[in-house]
Each structure stands twice: as structure tokens, then as C-alpha cells.
Motif scaffolding. Structure first.
Motif, mmCIF file in Angstrom:
data_model
loop_
_atom_site.group_PDB
_atom_site.id
_atom_site.type_symbol
_atom_site.label_atom_id
_atom_site.label_comp_id
_atom_site.label_asym_id
_atom_site.label_seq_id
_atom_site.Cartn_x
_atom_site.Cartn_y
_atom_site.Cartn_z
ATOM 1 N N PHE A 214 40.746 26.431 -45.189
ATOM 2 C CA PHE A 214 40.091 25.329 -45.883
ATOM 3 C C PHE A 214 38.778 25.039 -45.170
ATOM 4 N N GLY A 215 37.961 24.196 -45.810
ATOM 5 C CA GLY A 215 36.643 23.871 -45.280
ATOM 6 C C GLY A 215 35.549 24.537 -46.081
ATOM 7 N N PRO A 216 34.315 24.006 -46.029
ATOM 8 C CA PRO A 216 33.203 24.552 -46.817
ATOM 9 C C PRO A 216 32.941 26.031 -46.563
ATOM 10 N N GLU A 217 33.165 26.482 -45.338
ATOM 11 C CA GLU A 217 32.972 27.893 -44.991
ATOM 12 C C GLU A 217 34.303 28.564 -44.658
ATOM 13 N N ALA A 218 35.401 27.971 -45.109
ATOM 14 C CA ALA A 218 36.749 28.460 -44.778
ATOM 15 C C ALA A 218 36.885 28.644 -43.268
ATOM 16 N N GLU A 219 36.437 27.631 -42.531
ATOM 17 C CA GLU A 219 36.377 27.721 -41.076
ATOM 18 C C GLU A 219 37.599 27.133 -40.379
ATOM 19 N N TYR A 220 38.544 26.613 -41.168
ATOM 20 C CA TYR A 220 39.745 26.007 -40.588
ATOM 21 C C TYR A 220 40.997 26.607 -41.219
ATOM 22 N N LEU A 221 42.140 26.384 -40.553
ATOM 23 C CA LEU A 221 43.427 26.849 -41.049
ATOM 24 C C LEU A 221 44.401 25.681 -41.146
ATOM 25 N N TYR A 222 45.288 25.757 -42.129
ATOM 26 C CA TYR A 222 46.424 24.838 -42.153
ATOM 27 C C TYR A 222 47.713 25.625 -41.979
ATOM 28 N N CYS A 223 48.715 24.952 -41.473
ATOM 29 C CA CYS A 223 50.005 25.587 -41.195
ATOM 30 C C CYS A 223 51.128 24.665 -41.669
ATOM 31 N N MET A 224 52.047 25.215 -42.460
ATOM 32 C CA MET A 224 53.265 24.520 -42.856
ATOM 33 C C MET A 224 54.458 25.328 -42.356
ATOM 34 N N THR A 225 55.494 24.641 -41.907
ATOM 35 C CA THR A 225 56.662 25.349 -41.379
ATOM 36 C C THR A 225 57.906 25.048 -42.218
ATOM 37 N N HIS A 226 58.934 25.840 -41.985
ATOM 38 C CA HIS A 226 60.184 25.659 -42.711
ATOM 39 C C HIS A 226 60.957 24.425 -42.252
ATOM 40 N N ILE A 227 60.542 23.781 -41.161
ATOM 41 C CA ILE A 227 61.141 22.504 -40.768
ATOM 42 C C ILE A 227 60.231 21.348 -41.182
ATOM 43 N N GLU A 228 59.294 21.642 -42.112
ATOM 44 C CA GLU A 228 58.438 20.652 -42.775
ATOM 45 C C GLU A 228 57.445 19.972 -41.835
ATOM 46 N N THR A 229 56.980 20.691 -40.820
ATOM 47 C CA THR A 229 55.870 20.181 -40.032
ATOM 48 C C THR A 229 54.562 20.719 -40.597
ATOM 49 N N PHE A 230 53.467 20.025 -40.278
ATOM 50 C CA PHE A 230 52.157 20.310 -40.862
ATOM 51 C C PHE A 230 51.108 20.146 -39.779
ATOM 52 N N SER A 231 50.200 21.127 -39.660
ATOM 53 C CA SER A 231 49.170 21.062 -38.626
ATOM 54 C C SER A 231 47.908 21.763 -39.095
ATOM 55 N N LEU A 232 46.785 21.412 -38.444
ATOM 56 C CA LEU A 232 45.471 21.996 -38.722
ATOM 57 C C LEU A 232 44.958 22.683 -37.468
ATOM 58 N N HIS A 233 44.228 23.797 -37.657
ATOM 59 C CA HIS A 233 43.763 24.593 -36.532
ATOM 60 C C HIS A 233 42.379 25.154 -36.832
#
Length: 335
Positions: A214-233
């Protein structure tokens, strides 16, 4: 960091979405896996291994494609004309949506395909596999989309089933892969050297269900897990924000994450969640903050069970949802 996440309600970020059409797909015991759409059709894959095309204006069935012999892992559009589908029958197929129910290309590999993507200039398809009992790692297989030939394979990058592959939207040699081994890998395959191609790694600490740019230049990542946690990197692998278990949000009933969606028009990023009773909620994502801004609610015509997939057309503010209740619903943002 997750303990300091601010949860707010903000109703003016998105226009209210109203249900404009809902149909029971008549799948009986089968249910919808994926939903997408081009300019003419709403498109679904289902647990009976069929792909179906529905007229967007009426949601009436237009075409049924007996696509695969085993479970369909993913479907993705490539332009308005072509649809790709991957399956645990070890094939990745390209369908010309103007040409009927015979695939125009078939890419074959020796292992069940669990995830895939096609790069931005449609020259390379990347397929990820499950971990088979006779191997120590899942595979990444690279195909030339002009000849359907296998270009190369990586067999050391992931130690368990690959769950997601996303090609960079503008850089043809770059992509990410995620796995139930907990890793999100970022690659540049200008040269097919597995060790040199791996640019960075995110270790989520848990089995990854979905990941993306995600991001205007696709410069970031998102992560979803099977235990329903969510983070940005960052693309370099650094943690930006850990939101923890999204089931603890509290403002509304959240049982699972559906996916994320980046709106390039407004440069806003959204987390989409669901409940076991069929509601779908939208959260505007900021660093350290989630703003609840919309709900597609339960009703006589809406969903009554888990919503597995959602397609969001940001320019037209229209949404298609498909669920385990066998329903396909169309929603429209109201100006």
C-alpha cells in the motif's frame, strides 16, 4: 505498541454504502471463495471448483466455467479482458472473458498451487505452492506468460504453505510472498538467484494469512495473520505499527479480517473486517489509530454468514461481497 492503539468512530471518511442488489447463488452446500469484477461482470469462484460470471447490472448468471478439478485457490483479473485462476490441481489458467469457457493458457507445475500473481507488464506469472510431504520447503515457480514455459523455481524461501503472492504494481521484477511459516519475503528477480533475489524479510511471528502493498508508491506492506493480528511494515522489513488482535477492537463485533484496500484516489488505506453473522466493517488505518467509518450491515437481503471476499471499485465507490451463505451482494456508495 498494540496496547496504545486509538480506536475512533469517523463517519465522514466514506460515503454510506447501500445494498442495491442481493442474490442467492443457489450453491446449496457450496460457498463463495473469491469475488472480483471487470466492467461487465461480477466474477466468483466457489467451493465446487466452478467460476461464474454475473451481469453487473442485474447479478443474473451469464456464464458458468468448469474451471478446475480441485479447489480453486485464487482468482485475479489482469486487465478487463483476462482472468487468472490457480488451483490445488497444480494448474494456473488464463481465461479470455470474451472467448468462452476454454482457457487460453494453462501453466502446469508439479505441486498444488496455493497463491499466485502476474507482474505489472504481464510477462511473468509467479505461483506459490503448498508444502508437500516429500519436500522440505514450498516452491515459488516463475512462468513466462508469453510461452507458458517455466523460467525458474525457488525452493528454499518458505518452510511452509505459501498463502499470498503480490507483484509490485510498477516494478516488473519485484514481488512479495507470505507463508504459514510466518514470513513475508520481498524479492527482486531481475536475476533468478534465490539468495540474491531476497531483498528483505518480515517475520510476523505467526502464520500469515494475507499480505500486500500500500501507499502512493507501494512503499509499505501490511500483514494479516491466522490469529487475526494486523501490522504495517516498510519494504525494508521494519515494523511501522502493530495493531495486535483486531478482535479486541471493541467498537463493533469483529471476528476476522477480510482484507485491506488502498484507495489511490484519496491515498487512504482501509482494514476490512467481518463478523460471523455477516456484517462487514471498514476502518481507516492511521499509524497507531483505527477509525471505524462504515458498516455493511445484516438485513433480510444482506449476508447472514462469514463474508470471505470483497471487491471494492474505488473510482465508482461500488462493492461486491460474497460469503459462506452463498450470497452475492452489490453495494453502492451514496454521494
Amino acid at each position: 505498541m498494540s496496547s496504545s492503539i486509538d480506536i475512533q468512530t469517523c463517519t465522514n471518511i466514506l460515503p454510506p454504502f447501500q445494498l442495491i442488489k442481493s442474490i442467492d447463488l443457489g450453491y446449496q452446500e457450496e460457498y463463495v471463495f473469491d469475488v472480483t469484477a471487470n466492467s461487465h461482470y461480477g466474477i466468483t469462484s466457489a467451493s465446487d471448483n466452478f467460476i461464474r460470471l454475473y451481469d453487473l447490472s442485474t447479478l443474473q448468471l451469464a456464464q458458468t466455467i468448469p474451471a478446475h478439478e480441485n479447489k480453486i485457490s485464487q482468482i485475479k483479473l489482469k486487465s478487463d479482458q483476462y482472468l487468472f485462476s490457480a488451483s490445488e490441481d497444480c494448474t494456473l489458467k488464463r481465461w479470455d472473458l470474451r472467448a468462452g469457457s476454454i482457457p487460453v493458457q494453462c501453466f502446469k507445475y508439479q505441486k498444488p498451487i496455493t497463491a499466485f500473481d502476474v507482474n505489472c507488464n504481464d510477462t511473468m506469472a509467479i505461483a506459490g505452492t503448498e508444502l508437500t510431504f516429500d519436500d522440505h520447503a514450498a516452491n515459488l515457480a516463475f512462468f513466462d506468460t508469453r510461452q507458458t514455459s517455466l523460467l525458474h523455481a525457488f525452493n528454499e524461501s518458505h518452510g511452509d504453505d505459501i498463502t499470498e503472492i503480490k507483484s509490485h504494481p510498477t516494478l516488473a521484477a519485484q514481488f512479495i510472498s507470505s507463508s504459514t511459516d510466518g514470513l513475508i519475503n520481498n524479492y527482486d528477480v531481475t536475476e533468478f538467484d534465490e539468495e540474491e533475489a531476497l531483498i528483505s524479510v518480515v517475520n510476523s511471528g505467526s502464520s500469515v494469512s494475507k499480505a500486500g502493498y500500500f501507499g502512493p508508491e507501494a512503499e509499505y506492506l501490511y500483514c494479516m495473520t491466522h490469529i487475526e493480528t494486523f501490522s504495517l511494515h516498510t519494504l525494508e522489513g521494519d515494523l511501522i505499527c502493530d495493531y495486535g488482535d483486531i478482535r479486541n477492537i471493541g467498537l463493533t463485533q469483529v471476528d476476522y479480517a477480510v482484507d485491506c484496500s488502498y484507495d489511490p484516489i484519496s491515498s487512504r488505506f482501509y482494514l476490512i473486517t467481518g463478523s460471523n453473522t455477516g456484517t462487514v466493517d471498514f476502518f481507516h488505518v492511521n499509524i497507531g489509530q483505527l477509525q471505524h467509518c462504515q458498516q455493511l450491515s445484516v438485513g433480510d437481503l444482506g449476508h447472514s454468514d462469514v463474508v470471505r471476499s470483497l471487491f471494492w471499485n474505488h473510482p465508482t465507490q461500488s462493492i461486491l461481497t460474497g460469503g459462506e451463505d452463498g450470497k452475492l451482494c452489490a453495494w453502492q456508495g451514496q454521494a
